[in-house]
Each structure stands twice: as C-alpha cells, then as structure tokens.
Write a protein that holds these residues in place. Structure first.
Motif: not given
Length: 227
Positions: A180-209
């Motif tokens: 659960m802690a890993g999922l929360f931290v992962g969520g923060l990282i995903f947010d950070f990736l998309n915050d920089k790009s303004g779309n969902i593709y950066p986090s989607w790539l990481v999520h897929m892998f």
C-alpha cells in the motif's frame, strides 16, 4: 466558492467510485469481466459527462501526446520493471505468494486458462483507464482548480485505497502495508511525471511496464512459465 464546489464534487465522486469498486471486489466478488465493465462505465463515464459541462475540467488535453518527459518515463519504466520482477525473484523464498492465484480464481474468476487474455487487458486497457481516472481526472484536472499539494496527495491516496480491497488476503499484514505504501508513493511519482507533460502518457508507460512485470509474476505463480 465555485472552485471549492467543483473540488468537492470531483473528490466525492472519486472516493465514491473507489468505494463502489471496493464493494465489487470485496463483497460482491464479481467476475473479472463484469468488474471490468463496471469500472469502464464509472471511471470513463462520469469524467466524460462532467467535462462536457465544465470547461475547467476538459479531458481533451489529457490525450494530446508530447515528447516532454517521455525519455524519463521510459527509463523509469525499465527500472520499475526490473525492481518488481527482481524483487519477486529475490523475495519469493522469504514471503509466501502462493495465496495470490487462489484469491484471483476464487474472488474474480481469473484462472490459468484465461490469464493470458486478462494480462493483456490489464497491461494495455486497464492501465490506461486507471491513468485517465487517477492521474488525468483526479490529478491534472483537479490541480487546475485546487492546490497542487491537495491534488498530489488526494490522487495518490485514492489510487492506493482503490487497490486495497482487491489485495486483501493476498499477502501477510506487513507485506500488505508495504505494498500500500508503495502504491501511494508510486501514485505520487505518476502524478509528477504527468504534471511535467500535462497528459497521461508518461505515467501510462511506467504503469504498463509495472503491469508487465506483475503479469510475468502471475505467469510464474500460475505455472505458465517456469523460472
């Protein structure tokens, strides 16, 4: 006042849908394909309808691809894949993962026979749907009308809580909290990736892998591949 009302509406619906999916997982124990259909309606339907009436939460920009941030995401995706799969291979002699396949079969009807199809759906379709809902709607659109800190924490917490119900019984209590802690931290990282790009593709790539690695673990646990 208007923004506060919008923040409240979006937050309530995100929490409500997480609760509904928790009930579908933990109480109804719906078949995976039924669960996926319900999730598709909830996670895609409400944001699409809401954005049609509110220009501040338009979902169109979320799907406009940009090169910005993709290299970092690609490197992170490979790293996450390596950590998850490597972590399982290192820890399978320490923690007992054998209950996972039994829980999947008993609770949502995922079996050795249909796991290949399920793994493909999880990796490509389900990951995109979750990124749209949690990182697109619950973060990027919410961040336009709320504080950045609130959007980060709310989106990551909702993402972790959403996964909690489906994982009950999979792990020991200590390992469950760690996940659960890993999922929360992962969520923060995903947010950070998309915050920089303004779309969902950066986090989607990481999520897929990440899902690729998890699915390989599933193939091992179901005995489809031998490592």
């Amino acid at each position: 006042m208007i923004s506060r009302k919008k923040i409240t509406i979006i937050s309530i619906f995100v929490i409500l849908y997480c609760i509904i999916m928790a009930l579908v997982d933990g109480v109804l124990k719906a078949d995976y394909f039924v669960k996926s259909a319900i999730k598709l309606v909830l996670f895609l339907g409400f944001p699409a309808i809401y954005s049609a009436f509110d220009k501040d939460v338009s979902i169109r920009p979320l799907f406009i691809p940009k090169k910005k941030g993709m290299l970092l995401s690609a490197l992170l995706a490979v790293g996450v894949f390596t950590v998850i799969l490597g972590g399982y291979l290192l820890l399978r002699g320490v923690f007992d993962f054998s209950a996972i396949t039994g829980q999947l079969t008993e609770n949502i009807g995922v079996t050795k026979e249909n796991f290949v199809f399920v793994s493909l759906y999880i990796s490509f379709v389900n990951s995109l749907l979750e990124e749209f809902f949690f990182r697109g709607f619950a973060f990027l659109t919410l961040k336009r009308i709320a504080s950045s800190r609130f959007a980060y924490v709310f989106s990551a917490a909702a993402f972790a809580i959403y996964h909690a119900a489906m994982m009950i019984g999979w792990f020991s209590a200590g390992l469950f909290l760690l996940v659960m802690a890993g999922l929360f931290v992962g969520g923060l990282i995903f947010d950070f990736l998309n915050d920089k790009s303004g779309n969902i593709y950066p986090s989607w790539l990481v999520h897929m892998f990440a899902n690729f690695a998890i699915n390989i673990v599933g193939f091992i646990l179901f005995g489809i591949i031998k490592i």
